[in-house]
Design a protein around this motif. Structure first.
Motif, PDB file in Angstrom:
ATOM      1  N   LYS A 184       0.978  -1.218  -0.034  1.00  0.00           N
ATOM      2  CA  LYS A 184      -0.031  -0.086  -0.001  1.00  0.00           C
ATOM      3  C   LYS A 184       1.120   1.178  -0.040  1.00  0.00           C
ATOM      4  CE  LYS A 184      -2.577  -1.034   3.579  1.00  0.00           C
ATOM      5  NZ  LYS A 184      -1.925  -2.258   4.040  1.00  0.00           N
ATOM      6  N   THR A 185       1.914   1.340   0.790  1.00  0.00           N
ATOM      7  CA  THR A 185       2.913   2.458   0.802  1.00  0.00           C
ATOM      8  C   THR A 185       3.645   2.752  -0.176  1.00  0.00           C
ATOM      9  OG1 THR A 185       2.828   2.213   3.219  1.00  0.00           O
ATOM     10  CG2 THR A 185       4.781   3.761   2.049  1.00  0.00           C
TER      11      THR A 185
ATOM     12  N   ALA B  38       8.742   8.593   2.577  1.00  0.00           N
ATOM     13  CA  ALA B  38      10.217   9.012   2.314  1.00  0.00           C
ATOM     14  C   ALA B  38      11.054   7.766   1.643  1.00  0.00           C
ATOM     15  CB  ALA B  38      10.758   9.511   3.484  1.00  0.00           C
ATOM     16  N   ALA B  39      10.972   6.810   2.228  1.00  0.00           N
ATOM     17  CA  ALA B  39      11.802   5.479   2.149  1.00  0.00           C
ATOM     18  C   ALA B  39      11.493   5.132   0.493  1.00  0.00           C
ATOM     19  CB  ALA B  39      11.635   4.286   2.925  1.00  0.00           C
TER      20      ALA B  39
ATOM     21  N   LEU C 279       7.728  16.619   0.962  1.00  0.00           N
ATOM     22  CA  LEU C 279       6.363  16.012   1.509  1.00  0.00           C
ATOM     23  C   LEU C 279       6.421  15.601   2.655  1.00  0.00           C
ATOM     24  CD1 LEU C 279       3.775  15.164  -0.335  1.00  0.00           C
ATOM     25  CD2 LEU C 279       4.868  12.803  -0.433  1.00  0.00           C
ATOM     26  N   ARG C 280       5.208  16.126   3.371  1.00  0.00           N
ATOM     27  CA  ARG C 280       5.358  15.732   5.029  1.00  0.00           C
ATOM     28  C   ARG C 280       4.132  14.878   5.234  1.00  0.00           C
ATOM     29  NH1 ARG C 280       9.646  16.926   4.020  1.00  0.00           N
ATOM     30  NH2 ARG C 280      11.025  18.637   4.990  1.00  0.00           N
ATOM     31  N   ALA C 281       4.072  14.557   6.605  1.00  0.00           N
ATOM     32  CA  ALA C 281       2.783  13.859   7.094  1.00  0.00           C
ATOM     33  C   ALA C 281       2.490  14.175   8.449  1.00  0.00           C
ATOM     34  CB  ALA C 281       2.808  12.365   7.080  1.00  0.00           C
ATOM     35  N   THR C 282       1.081  14.293   8.788  1.00  0.00           N
ATOM     36  CA  THR C 282       0.646  14.903   9.783  1.00  0.00           C
ATOM     37  C   THR C 282      -0.610  14.197  10.259  1.00  0.00           C
ATOM     38  OG1 THR C 282      -0.073  17.212  10.992  1.00  0.00           O
ATOM     39  CG2 THR C 282      -0.923  16.650   8.657  1.00  0.00           C
TER      40      THR C 282
END
Length: 558
Positions: free
Chosen positions: A163-164, A206-207, A223-226
């Motif tokens: 999925k990722t 990120a990986a 790109l970030r996540a929150t």
């Protein structure tokens, strides 16, 4: 009948709300009061409504003097509380669903917003995906192709199904799609229900981005996540409303929500009303895992209600071996015989201890790991200590009682103290495993993060991932020789030990067992009786909801 005959079903608060609303609505019908109490109880139990036709079977006490369903529905419909929209009824085929007004409105809104997104015209220009999804990733390529063509996609699949990988490469394709169309670079947001899940999403994406070509890395830089709360803009005056809403939309062109099974109905309603027209929305998750702590099972409802329209499932697991995968599939499919057979067969990846008293069997291996953790911590070797911590998880269904994490944390501490001859009863000691239980944005730690206390020349230090600080700076933490299956959701360990509660535990469900087993990457050790295993596989964690019904009905009407 009188509501007193049903008192065993309720907490005092359920009855208090029912009595108070009946008084305010000047309704003296005990059937209505019973319906209100059941609606309140349902929300407390994770449902958003109660089905008046089948509630007797749902709560497991058909012998009580339940009202006749048709007359009960008519009594509720005739109540002043229904006229004032305090209570809401939704009848569909074989169900009469009763809601408190808030959840009726939220469910209707989610249905409307989802179908509005799906009704938008498809995107015509789709880049060639062979570069981003080479041979061997056909499932992921097909999922990305579907997501590029439609504004709303539900991407499902078990652990390790890619999925990722699909998300990261899909975002690269979205950026390429914008280049081809000659439009501005899309504004992207990654979000998850919890801080820990957001951090894991950020690291995983990120990986994957790091494996892409330089042009894709450039397009996805920054790109970030929150958390969903932070994305929507938390407000100090309310926990259920946000700065972004239908009158102040989010600016993003693409929003990815991971671990969607953990998203409640209320949070989904707040998110959907904040998404601007023309945006692309991707929900990612596993509908067979445990649902949100709060009311609702939105991901499962979307999968059920939308069917092949907007839902894409990844099926091939790349994470764990064939045995764990087969065990997970047997549990997921409700096949108790196959589950028991796989556990009995054992092997390098699966072990089963058929007992209701695991103390003797688990004492040595758990104490060995605790001693290794303590030794590394005393030597100041934080990397080794964190590696030992992350190599194994003892998972419990309960928080309290003989099968709960509190009991087992104390038990392992006592065993460790017996072996070392040193007390483990102080708040901080080298080798104490930590579980963060509340977000601390100042420190950068989140609910669900794990760590360990390590000795240092200047005193003890708490290591939580790459972060290091004095233990006293951590506010809300628990000892974590054991953790609940709910807390483990979204994480993995090389080896997992699942401590099954007795067969009559109300927490023992298929979703709980499946979630626990799929936390293991290499080996899972199930500890519990055959009766408990069969009870878990055979019992679904049912949550009453009308969202899937609404979606199916509305789609059929088009």
């Amino acid at each position: 009948m009188t509501i007193d005959a049903f008192a065993e079903l309720f907490e005092p608060a359920d009855l208090h709300v029912a009595q108070r609303l009946s008084a305010l609505g000047q309704d003296s019908d005990d059937r209505v009061a019973l319906a209100i109490a059941l609606a309140v109880r349902a929300v407390r139990s994770g449902s958003v409504c109660v089905d008046l036709r089948s509630v007797a079977e749902q709560v497991g006490v058909p012998e009580l003097p339940w009202p006749q369903p048709r007359e009960w529905r008519e009594a509720v419909a005739a109540s002043p509380l229904a006229d004032r929209h305090v209570l809401r009824l939704y009848s569909d085929g074989d169900a009469d669903l009763l809601y408190l007004d808030r959840y009726w409105r939220e469910e209707q809104q989610v249905c409307d917003d989802v179908l509005a997104l799906l009704s938008a015209p498809p995107r015509a220009t789709v880049p060639n995906l062979n570069r981003l999804f080479p041979a061997g990733w056909e499932e992921q390529r097909a999922a990305a192709d579907a997501a590029l063509r439609q504004p709303l996609t539900v991407l499902t699949g078990g652990p390790g199904t890619g999925k990722t990988t699909t998300v990261a490469r899909l975002l690269a394709a979205v950026a390429e799609q914008a280049d081809i169309a000659g439009t501005a670079p899309p504004r992207m947001a990654l979000a998850a229900p919890t801080g820990k899940a957001a951090a894991r999403l950020a690291d995983a994406v990120a990986a994957e981005v790091g494996k892409l070509a330089d042009v894709d890395k450039t397009r996805l830089s920054g790109l970030r996540a929150t958390t969903l709360h932070r994305l929507l803009g938390s407000r100090p005056d309310t926990s259920s409303r946000f700065r972004h809403h239908r009158g102040n939309r989010l600016p993003h062109d693409v929003i990815v929500v991971d671990e969607t099974s953990m998203v409640s109905l209320t949070m989904m309603a707040r998110l959907l009303e904040a998404v601007r027209p023309g945006a692309r929305l991707l929900f990612v998750g596993d509908p067979d895992q445990l649902a949100s702590v709060d009311a609702g099972a939105v991901l499962a409802d979307l999968v059920d209600g939308l069917g092949s329209s907007g839902v894409v499932e990844l099926q091939t697991s790349h994470r764990f071996g064939e045995t764990i995968g087969a065990l997970a599939q047997a549990i997921r499919g409700g096949d108790a015989d196959a589950t028991v057979d796989l556990l009995r067969a054992g092997g390098d990846a699966v072990a089963w201890l058929d007992t209701d008293d695991a103390s003797d069997a688990l004492r040595e291996p758990l104490t060995d790991r605790a001693a290794q953790l303590r030794e590394a911590a005393l030597l100041g070797d934080a990397g080794t200590a964190l590696g030992i911590l992350d190599s194994h998880r003892l998972l419990c269904a309960h928080r309290n009682g003989p099968y709960g994490v509190t009991h087992w944390n104390r038990r392992v501490e006592r065993w460790l103290s017996d072996r070392t001859g040193q007390s483990m009863w102080s708040q901080w000691y080298p080798g104490r495993p930590l579980l963060v239980t509340a977000n601390d944005y100042g420190l950068g730690v989140y609910n669900g993060d794990t760590g360990v206390v390590v000795a240092a020349p200047d005193g003890l230090r708490a290591h939580v991932g790459p972060l290091r600080f004095a233990p006293g700076r951590l506010g809300d933490v628990d000892t974590m020789f054991a953790m609940t299956i709910h807390k483990s959701q979204g994480s993995q360990a090389d080896e997992v030990t699942v401590l099954m509660p007795p067969e009559d535990s109300r927490l023992l469900t298929r979703e709980l067992f499946y979630t626990a087993v799929t936390r293991a990457k290499k080996r899972v050790h199930v500890v519990g009786t055959e009766a408990s295993v069969r009870a878990a596989v055979g019992r679904r964690a049912t949550r009453a909801s009308g969202l899937a019904r609404r979606l199916r009905r509305r789609r059929a009407q088009k």
